[in-house]
Enzyme design. Structure first.
Site, PDB file in Angstrom:
ATOM      1  N   GLY A  11       0.875  -1.191   0.112  1.00 47.13           N
ATOM      2  CA  GLY A  11      -0.119  -0.059   0.003  1.00 47.13           C
ATOM      3  C   GLY A  11       0.726   1.251  -0.075  1.00 47.13           C
ATOM      4  O   GLY A  11       1.779   1.271   0.649  1.00 47.13           O
ATOM      5  N   ARG A  72       1.063  -5.222  -5.310  1.00 47.96           N
ATOM      6  CA  ARG A  72       1.075  -6.479  -4.290  1.00 47.96           C
ATOM      7  C   ARG A  72       0.929  -7.427  -5.248  1.00 47.96           C
ATOM      8  O   ARG A  72       0.352  -8.019  -5.873  1.00 47.96           O
ATOM      9  CB  ARG A  72      -0.220  -6.550  -3.546  1.00 47.96           C
ATOM     10  N   ASP A 103       5.338  -4.866   6.128  1.00 48.40           N
ATOM     11  CA  ASP A 103       5.827  -5.968   6.295  1.00 48.40           C
ATOM     12  C   ASP A 103       5.847  -7.174   5.100  1.00 48.40           C
ATOM     13  O   ASP A 103       6.900  -7.895   5.054  1.00 48.40           O
ATOM     14  CB  ASP A 103       5.472  -6.649   7.609  1.00 48.40           C
ATOM     15  N   THR A 125       4.357   2.708   5.519  1.00 44.87           N
ATOM     16  CA  THR A 125       2.855   2.151   5.626  1.00 44.87           C
ATOM     17  C   THR A 125       2.202   3.237   6.559  1.00 44.87           C
ATOM     18  O   THR A 125       2.770   3.751   7.512  1.00 44.87           O
ATOM     19  CB  THR A 125       2.858   0.831   6.221  1.00 44.87           C
ATOM     20  N   ASP A 127      -0.145   2.194   8.454  1.00 44.45           N
ATOM     21  CA  ASP A 127      -0.728   1.631   9.431  1.00 44.45           C
ATOM     22  C   ASP A 127       0.305   1.737  11.000  1.00 44.45           C
ATOM     23  O   ASP A 127      -0.373   1.318  11.907  1.00 44.45           O
ATOM     24  CB  ASP A 127      -0.735   0.199   9.195  1.00 44.45           C
ATOM     25  N   ASP A 129       2.714  -0.184  11.833  1.00 49.10           N
ATOM     26  CA  ASP A 129       2.790  -1.523  12.295  1.00 49.10           C
ATOM     27  C   ASP A 129       3.915  -2.460  12.187  1.00 49.10           C
ATOM     28  O   ASP A 129       3.830  -3.471  12.157  1.00 49.10           O
ATOM     29  CB  ASP A 129       1.343  -2.255  11.849  1.00 49.10           C
ATOM     30  N   ARG A 171      -5.096  -2.092   9.333  1.00 50.74           N
ATOM     31  CA  ARG A 171      -5.158  -3.476   8.755  1.00 50.74           C
ATOM     32  C   ARG A 171      -5.457  -4.077  10.325  1.00 50.74           C
ATOM     33  O   ARG A 171      -6.252  -3.738  10.813  1.00 50.74           O
ATOM     34  CB  ARG A 171      -3.840  -3.755   8.413  1.00 50.74           C
TER      35      ARG A 171
HETATM   36  O1  F6P Z   1      -1.424  -1.188   4.533  1.00 54.86           O
HETATM   37  C1  F6P Z   1      -2.212   0.016   4.120  1.00 54.86           C
HETATM   38  C2  F6P Z   1      -3.751  -0.014   4.266  1.00 54.86           C
HETATM   39  O2  F6P Z   1      -4.181   0.902   3.691  1.00 54.86           O
HETATM   40  C3  F6P Z   1      -4.470  -0.907   5.100  1.00 54.86           C
HETATM   41  O3  F6P Z   1      -4.404   0.141   6.283  1.00 54.86           O
HETATM   42  C4  F6P Z   1      -5.675  -1.316   4.753  1.00 54.86           C
HETATM   43  O4  F6P Z   1      -6.133  -2.540   5.460  1.00 54.86           O
HETATM   44  C5  F6P Z   1      -5.057  -1.711   3.482  1.00 54.86           C
HETATM   45  O5  F6P Z   1      -4.068  -1.222   2.927  1.00 54.86           O
HETATM   46  C6  F6P Z   1      -6.075  -1.721   2.057  1.00 54.86           C
HETATM   47  O6  F6P Z   1      -5.446  -2.404   0.960  1.00 54.86           O
HETATM   48  P1  F6P Z   1      -5.757  -1.953  -0.567  1.00 54.86           P
HETATM   49  O7  F6P Z   1      -5.350  -0.475  -0.969  1.00 54.86           O
HETATM   50  O8  F6P Z   1      -5.316  -2.959  -1.114  1.00 54.86           O
HETATM   51  O9  F6P Z   1      -7.270  -2.067  -0.454  1.00 54.86           O
END
Ligand code: F6P
Length: 319
Positions: A11, A72, A103, A125, A127, A129, A171
């Protein structure tokens, strides 16, 4: 080391561009060639790689998203995918790689390091985390985006005397919810790290109403569950008019804050220093405002810990 690569993966997060800029400029400062790898590991496997110059990263420090794009990649998790990536690294003569991401991205960096390609992870990120760092790139900007949104929600919540459930990203981590809740004076903060005590959330709302409070804000981290389900339960239990806002991807965009720009610049430059020192399989971070680095395997096998003192404080301040 004379040639290195940089990619952004997973992300996106505001401040990734500032980190890319730092990596490119610091490498050129040290007379190294630096290659931008586009679309994360997917682009690495496909050879979507271009040499970066000083000017390639001009006018990006203030921009959200990532000029290198992100992805991803499922394919990169396979042995064939990793071999395809190594083939491209060899073709371009890239001797070391800087991976800016979370991660999942570091898992890929660890695989390449094990296969003989030194990688350094830079935590990027929203998050927050990643263990081994007090802050990740993008967290502060996302936090301020949430604060701005909730300030606006508060205006309309007061006008209509409503309860709002605001679902934020993160997340499996509750940092965004916790910090936003404390910064916004939310009545309740629901995070995955702490079991939900529905009765006390409801009791607090009822007590507030009896005291004449005009609105209430509940912040729910996405890792806890659906904001809509929670909103329904709250409305049923309290009979108060309740609305739900899912902030979604607006939390990932926007110009990075000063804090994120500085953090990204420091961490990106530190990653280059580590490659120059001959280090491999490290993740950079900041702890007590000092730059640090940790073994990537250690980072991947530990979990980030939320600050429970802050959680307790938020409860004390929102009685
Ligand atoms: O890891 C960053 C994040 O925005 C999280 O907070 C969220 O759960 C996820 O990515 C959403 O992913 P995507 O953009 O693939 O929907």
């Amino acid at each position: 080391m004379k040639k290195i690569g940089v990619l952004t993966s997973g992300g996106d997060a505001p401040g990734m561009n500032a980190a890319v800029r730092a990596v490119v400029r610091k490498s050129i400062f040290h007379d190294m060639e630096v290659f931008g790898i586009y679309n994360g590991y997917q682009g690495l496997m496909e050879g979507n790689i271009k040499k970066m110059e000083l000017g390639s990263v001009g006018d990006i420090i203030q921009r959200g998203g990532t000029i290198l794009y992100s992805a991803r990649s499922e394919e990169f998790k396979t042995e064939e995918g990793q071999q395809a990536a190594i083939k491209q690294l060899k073709k371009f003569g890239i001797e070391g790689l800087i991976v800016i991401g979370g991660d999942g991205s570091f898992r890929g960096a660890e695989k390449l390091t094990k296969k003989g390609y030194p990688c350094i992870g830079v935590p990027g990120t929203i998050d927050n985390d990643i263990p081994g760092t007090d802050f990740t790139i993008g967290f502060d900007t996302a936090l301020n985006t949430i604060i701005d949104a909730i300030d606006k929600i508060r205006d309309t919540a007061t006008s209509h005397e409503r309860t709002y459930v605001v679902e934020v990203m993160g997340r499996n981590a509750g940092d965004l919810a916790l910090w936003a809740g404390l910064a916004d004076g939310a009545e309740s903060i629901l995070i995955p790290e702490k079991p939900d005590d529905f009765k006390s959330v409801v009791d607090k709302l009822v007590r507030g109403q009896e005291r004449g409070k005009k609105h209430s804000i509940i912040i729910l981290a996405e890792g806890v569950g659906s904001g809509f389900d929670y909103g329904h339960r709250i409305e049923e239990a309290t009979k108060m008019e309740t609305r739900v806002t899912i902030l979604g991807h607006i939390q990932r965009g926007g110009s990075p804050t000063g804090f994120d720009r500085v953090l990204a610049s420091r961490l990106g430059a530190k990653a280059v220093d580590l490659l120059l020192e001959g280090k491999a399989g490290r993740v950079v971070g900041i702890q007590k405002n000092e730059l640090v680095d940790h073994d990537i395997v250690e980072i991947l096998t530990h979990s980030h810990e939320i600050n429970m003192d802050m959680y307790r404080l938020s409860n004390e301040l929102s009685i």
